[in-house]
Design a protein around this motif. Sequence first.
Motif, PDB file in Angstrom:
ATOM      1  N   GLU A 168       0.717  -1.401   0.385  1.00  0.00           N
ATOM      2  CA  GLU A 168      -0.009   0.070   0.197  1.00  0.00           C
ATOM      3  C   GLU A 168       0.733   0.961  -0.019  1.00  0.00           C
ATOM      4  OE1 GLU A 168      -2.077   0.225   3.572  1.00  0.00           O
ATOM      5  OE2 GLU A 168      -3.191  -2.150   3.023  1.00  0.00           O
ATOM      6  N   ARG A 169       0.546   2.375  -0.258  1.00  0.00           N
ATOM      7  CA  ARG A 169       0.653   3.590  -0.931  1.00  0.00           C
ATOM      8  C   ARG A 169       1.730   4.058   1.247  1.00  0.00           C
ATOM      9  NH1 ARG A 169      -1.250   9.021  -3.725  1.00  0.00           N
ATOM     10  NH2 ARG A 169      -0.924   7.514  -5.580  1.00  0.00           N
ATOM     11  N   LYS A 196      -0.136  -7.287   8.127  1.00  0.00           N
ATOM     12  CA  LYS A 196      -0.181  -5.576   8.686  1.00  0.00           C
ATOM     13  C   LYS A 196       0.620  -4.615   9.123  1.00  0.00           C
ATOM     14  CE  LYS A 196      -4.360  -4.721   5.577  1.00  0.00           C
ATOM     15  NZ  LYS A 196      -6.050  -4.694   5.936  1.00  0.00           N
TER      16      LYS A 196
END
Length: 229
Positions: A168-169, A196
């Motif tokens: 993810e960015r 995550k």
Amino acid sequence: MQQAYFTTDHHHQTGELRFDNIFETHQKTPAKYLSLKFKEIMDIFLSALIIVILMPLLLLIALLIRLEDKGPVFFKQERVGMNGRRFVCFKFRTMIVNAEQLLDDLKDRNESDGPTFKIENDPRITKIGRILRKTSLDELPQFYNVIKGEMSIVGPRPPLLREVKQYERSQLRRLSMKPGITCIWQVSGRNSVSFKEWMRMDLEYIDNWSLWLDIKIMLKTVGVVLKAN
């Protein structure tokens, strides 16, 4: 705030990894110039010292790997480092020689919840490889990467290119510091940590970095290795 520019095209001269869009992200490195310079000096000094002290162990591990299947001692793999620069990461080989070719056949058994690949009982791992992985001794050749300036002793683990492409960015910010041999994730039950949570730990490390934090992680790493967790 700083601008970070990345693209996925391979750049042969700089080895940079970039993404198509320019975007805003948080400050990419801790604003502690002198402390970071001391970190670099400490990394090189400690890495050289560790290699010298552990040379008999390194030679023994190399001999055991060769005796098991006559294959190469080291496993070399391209990884993504600081600011997207690619480099060759060294490890003691813990899998059979053609392990990379067998990866596609095992993808449906992946136990990771993110872009990384993980199988608890990977059939490609050799007998000596299981011991090396359990004790993290397979990572010892990466002290050479530290001496070369490609890695640090403490920092986010160096990812594969295919993994970075799926970040993810916000997770790209973990490339704002040199990758490390050990990190918070390594000493916090790495096999049971979700992807995550792993990324969150790395970003927390970057945001709260200090020399004292590095020292604490190093000491915890020694404890984990001795316990063979």
